[in-house]
Design an enzyme around this catalytic site. Structure first.
Site, PDB file in Angstrom:
ATOM      1  N   GLU A   1       0.895  -1.170   0.000  1.00 39.85           N
ATOM      2  CA  GLU A   1       0.000   0.000   0.000  1.00 39.85           C
ATOM      3  C   GLU A   1       0.926   1.210   0.000  1.00 39.85           C
ATOM      4  O   GLU A   1       1.590   1.480   0.995  1.00 39.85           O
ATOM      5  CB  GLU A   1      -0.893   0.023   1.253  1.00 39.85           C
ATOM      6  CG  GLU A   1      -1.658  -1.267   1.528  1.00 39.85           C
ATOM      7  CD  GLU A   1      -2.823  -1.497   0.593  1.00 39.85           C
ATOM      8  OE1 GLU A   1      -3.091  -0.613  -0.248  1.00 39.85           O
ATOM      9  OE2 GLU A   1      -3.441  -2.560   0.669  1.00 39.85           O
TER      10      GLU A   1
ATOM     11  N   CYS B   1      -1.745   9.520   3.087  1.00 33.54           N
ATOM     12  CA  CYS B   1      -1.548   9.003   1.728  1.00 33.54           C
ATOM     13  C   CYS B   1      -2.698   9.470   0.841  1.00 33.54           C
ATOM     14  O   CYS B   1      -2.563   9.588  -0.365  1.00 33.54           O
ATOM     15  CB  CYS B   1      -1.465   7.490   1.750  1.00 33.54           C
ATOM     16  SG  CYS B   1      -2.764   6.746   2.728  1.00 33.54           S
TER      17      CYS B   1
HETATM   18  P1  NDP Z   1       8.551   4.954   4.542  1.00 30.83           P
HETATM   19  O1  NDP Z   1       8.444   4.266   3.242  1.00 30.83           O
HETATM   20  O2  NDP Z   1       9.680   5.857   4.774  1.00 30.83           O
HETATM   21  O3  NDP Z   1       8.596   3.876   5.726  1.00 30.83           O
HETATM   22  C1  NDP Z   1       7.585   2.912   5.901  1.00 30.83           C
HETATM   23  C2  NDP Z   1       8.095   1.769   6.760  1.00 30.83           C
HETATM   24  O4  NDP Z   1       9.115   1.059   6.048  1.00 30.83           O
HETATM   25  C3  NDP Z   1       8.744   2.214   8.062  1.00 30.83           C
HETATM   26  O5  NDP Z   1       8.413   1.290   9.076  1.00 30.83           O
HETATM   27  C4  NDP Z   1      10.226   2.154   7.740  1.00 30.83           C
HETATM   28  O6  NDP Z   1      11.039   2.018   8.873  1.00 30.83           O
HETATM   29  C5  NDP Z   1      10.245   0.893   6.887  1.00 30.83           C
HETATM   30  N1  NDP Z   1      11.437   0.717   6.048  1.00 30.83           N
HETATM   31  C6  NDP Z   1      12.226   1.664   5.484  1.00 30.83           C
HETATM   32  N2  NDP Z   1      13.206   1.077   4.769  1.00 30.83           N
HETATM   33  C7  NDP Z   1      13.031  -0.259   4.858  1.00 30.83           C
HETATM   34  C8  NDP Z   1      13.719  -1.388   4.346  1.00 30.83           C
HETATM   35  N3  NDP Z   1      14.774  -1.269   3.569  1.00 30.83           N
HETATM   36  N4  NDP Z   1      13.260  -2.615   4.646  1.00 30.83           N
HETATM   37  C9  NDP Z   1      12.180  -2.777   5.419  1.00 30.83           C
HETATM   38  N5  NDP Z   1      11.485  -1.741   5.955  1.00 30.83           N
HETATM   39  C10 NDP Z   1      11.899  -0.496   5.674  1.00 30.83           C
HETATM   40  O7  NDP Z   1       7.155   5.710   4.742  1.00 30.83           O
HETATM   41  P2  NDP Z   1       6.708   6.742   5.854  1.00 30.83           P
HETATM   42  O8  NDP Z   1       6.748   6.117   7.206  1.00 30.83           O
HETATM   43  O9  NDP Z   1       7.401   8.036   5.643  1.00 30.83           O
HETATM   44  O10 NDP Z   1       5.154   6.906   5.479  1.00 30.83           O
HETATM   45  C11 NDP Z   1       4.694   7.759   4.516  1.00 30.83           C
HETATM   46  C12 NDP Z   1       4.410   7.048   3.219  1.00 30.83           C
HETATM   47  O11 NDP Z   1       3.457   6.013   3.405  1.00 30.83           O
HETATM   48  C13 NDP Z   1       3.784   7.976   2.171  1.00 30.83           C
HETATM   49  O12 NDP Z   1       4.368   7.724   0.928  1.00 30.83           O
HETATM   50  C14 NDP Z   1       2.325   7.565   2.169  1.00 30.83           C
HETATM   51  O13 NDP Z   1       1.648   7.870   0.988  1.00 30.83           O
HETATM   52  C15 NDP Z   1       2.431   6.089   2.424  1.00 30.83           C
HETATM   53  N6  NDP Z   1       1.176   5.565   2.943  1.00 30.83           N
HETATM   54  C16 NDP Z   1       0.386   4.783   2.139  1.00 30.83           C
HETATM   55  C17 NDP Z   1      -0.852   4.352   2.581  1.00 30.83           C
HETATM   56  C18 NDP Z   1      -1.743   3.490   1.747  1.00 30.83           C
HETATM   57  O14 NDP Z   1      -2.667   2.891   2.291  1.00 30.83           O
HETATM   58  N7  NDP Z   1      -1.530   3.392   0.451  1.00 30.83           N
HETATM   59  C19 NDP Z   1      -1.354   4.735   3.900  1.00 30.83           C
HETATM   60  C20 NDP Z   1      -0.423   5.533   4.663  1.00 30.83           C
HETATM   61  C21 NDP Z   1       0.790   5.923   4.192  1.00 30.83           C
HETATM   62  P3  NDP Z   1      11.834   3.317   9.466  1.00 30.83           P
HETATM   63  O15 NDP Z   1      10.802   4.274   9.913  1.00 30.83           O
HETATM   64  O16 NDP Z   1      12.615   2.717  10.567  1.00 30.83           O
HETATM   65  O17 NDP Z   1      12.665   3.846   8.333  1.00 30.83           O
END
Ligand code: NDP
Length: 527
Positions: A290, A324
């Site tokens: 997502e 999002c």
């Molecule tokens: P990120 O993509 O930065 O991070 C999401 C998660 O992935 C975090 O837990 C992060 O951990 C983890 N992560 C990062 N790198 C890795 C890796 N290499 N391997 C495994 N896990 C990893 O997103 P944000 O937290 O900034 O959230 C915002 C984004 O989420 C926006 O793009 C938004 O549109 C999207 N979103 C989509 C939704 C949907 O339903 N389509 C709903 C809500 C949000 P860490 O924080 O430790 O880096």
């Protein structure tokens, strides 16, 4: 805690909160403030697990405030959590589905009871205003209940099939949906309750065991969700909660062959990286992604301008533009452009900005320094290329001095500017004028994303909008929000194109099945 039980937050009361809601919120806030800064462990196999390294969780409205200290988990913790989930997998999969449903329903009830406490934590660690924080918790409980409802409505997904006509034999066929095994849920910072608890609930009801990794900005809410699972009596090892950097702990989870399926919610770039890395396993495993959005609203000259302005401002700036589903692109038909833009600007300037736990606040801070910096850079780019109609500055005086506060911003730049297509994820939306509806639709669809979209115009025009827009959640003529505010069972949530991989929306009819694979059981006996 007892007073929390006397008021239940529902979809209806979210829009019209009674006074009691604020009283209970204030009481929970006082309790939590008195106990801030504690250290929290990971939960692996039912045990509290500590890492050598720690990280602090700070309040984005006042970065001097340490909310809690959390564990910086590493590859060893990833391994331990997956081993615990593997050990518990068989037992949980063979637990009658009715028992799993009963335990998950209990967890949802516990979330209801702890709504105010969890809502306060969401305001503190994400910067959500009161209603957004409480809404995230209520939605989580409803997502879990919705998965339970679907399991029941489908009789545990055990269905008799036709008997094939074999002469001299009776052939009985049954379709059974079974869990995959160990499921990994990685969640983003902006809905740490619903996007940790919702997919986790579905995975667990379906009979998978779970490892849950929240965003580093928001480890506390997911810890509370894990506590609800524990308190409900879900067995040790069935759910596991680990914290630490995505780039190390998260990556170790993604690279492990012990993961049988994953739900990742987050940004497009990280999600696509995870998709590619996860594909390096020995065989294809289910991957629910997502991802981001760049959600348009189209407003025609026939629209109710007041409804459109109210809906757009809510969706552009709710949670500081960090949804999002945020309405980041506003496309307005030329005859009503000036009037609608003026009204949007007027309403935007009335939004109250401040401490997200304050009753009067609509906009809290953005989540962290990176977002604060992004906002300033985007503003610089937009100023250079066009006009800032309102906002365009960070707030640094008085109560804003120690937080990441950004003024909600409306900018007018040519359609070929890159920020018409880039998900900014801060309180900035761009407005543009169109002459023909077809042109607006082309602009709306001309992005890799396809999450949500809004429309204001006649019902006949709305039909045209639904027929042509490329998005998973679409709304017409909605003052409650042009592109935001989906709720399980009402508007199941999911994206098309670069916004989501499964094509099935969470909180909808077809979602729970994603967490199970089908087995056909054919048994033959002589007639
Ligand atoms: P990120 O993509 O930065 O991070 C999401 C998660 O992935 C975090 O837990 C992060 O951990 C983890 N992560 C990062 N790198 C890795 C890796 N290499 N391997 C495994 N896990 C990893 O997103 P944000 O937290 O900034 O959230 C915002 C984004 O989420 C926006 O793009 C938004 O549109 C999207 N979103 C989509 C939704 C949907 O339903 N389509 C709903 C809500 C949000 P860490 O924080 O430790 O880096």
């Amino acid at each position: 805690m007892a007073s929390d039980q006397s008021f239940k937050l529902t979809y209806a009361t979210m829009f019209n909160p009674p006074e009691l809601l604020h009283e209970q919120y204030d009481a929970a806030l006082a309790r939590i403030k008195a106990d801030m800064g504690r250290e929290y462990a990971m939960l692996i196999d039912g045990k509290e697990v500590f890492a050598d390294e720690k990280f602090e969780n700070r309040f984005p409205a006042d970065t001097d405030v340490v909310l809690g200290v959390f564990q910086k988990g590493n590859a060893e913790h990833a391994k331990a959590a997956l081993a615990a989930a593997r050990k518990a997998a068989r037992g949980w999969a063979h637990t009658p589905w009715q028992e799993r449903v009963a335990l998950l329903r209990k967890a949802a009830e516990i979330m209801d009871r702890r709504t105010f406490e969890m809502g306060v934590v969401l305001s503190l660690e994400v910067g959500k205003n009161r209603m957004e924080g409480l809404g995230d918790v209520a939605e989580t409980a409803d997502l879990i209940r919705y998965s339970c409802d679907r399991m029941e409505a489908n009789n545990g997904f055990i269905n008799p099939m036709g008997q094939d006509p074999l002469t001299g034999y009776v052939s009985k066929n049954t379709s059974v949906l079974k869990p995959y095994g160990v499921w990994l849920v990685i969640s983003p910072f902006n809905f740490p309750a619903a996007l940790s608890g919702g997919p986790s609930g579905a995975a667990l009801v379906a009979g998978n065991t779970l490892v849950m990794k929240p965003a580093t900005d928001t480890p506390w809410t997911s810890r509370l969700i894990a506590e609800c699972f524990k308190e409900a009596g879900i067995p040790d090892g069935v759910y596991n909660y680990v914290t630490g950097p995505g780039s190390t702990l998260g990556q170790a989870l993604i690279e492990s062959p012990e993961v049988d399926g994953i739900t990742f919610t987050g940004s497009f770039d990280v999600g696509m990286g995870i998709f590619r890395d996860f594909a390096q396993g020995r065989y294809v495993r289910p991957t629910i992604l997502e991802l981001g959005g760049k959600n348009p609203a189209i407003i025609t000259k026939n629209a109710d301008i007041e409804a459109a302005a109210v809906g757009i401002v809510r969706s552009a700036f709710g949670l500081q533009g960090q949804k999002c589903s945020a309405n980041s692109r506003i496309l307005i038909e030329s005859p009503v452009y000036d009037r609608l833009v003026a009204r949007i600007v007027e309403l935007t300037e009335k939004l109250s900005i401040g401490d997200p736990t304050d009753r009067a606040t609509y906009l809290g801070p953005v989540v962290n320094k990176g977002s604060y910096r992004d906002y300033q850079e985007f503003v610089g780019e937009l100023k250079a290329a066009g006009k800032i109609l309102t906002g365009g500055k960070v707030l640094t005086d008085g109560e804003y001095a120690k937080g990441y506060f950004c003024a909600p911003t409306i900018a007018e730049v040519p359609y070929d500017h890159r920020l018409w297509k880039h998900e900014m994820f801060v309180p900035i939306s761009t407005v543009g004028k169109f002459e023909k509806l077809e042109d607006a639709m082309a602009i709306a669809n001309e992005v890799d994303y396809g999450l949500t979209a809004g429309f204001y115009g006649t019902e006949e025009e709305a039909k045209w909008f639904f027929d042509n827009i490329e998005a998973g959640v679409t709304y017409a003529n909605r003052p409650m929000g042009s592109t935001t505010g989906a709720w399980p069972g009402f508007q199941p949530f999911g994206g098309w194109k670069g916004s989501g991989s499964s094509g099935k929306n969470a909180g909808g009819l077809h979602y729970l099945q994603l967490y199970m694979h089908e087995q056909i059981q054919n048994i033959v006996r002589k007639a």
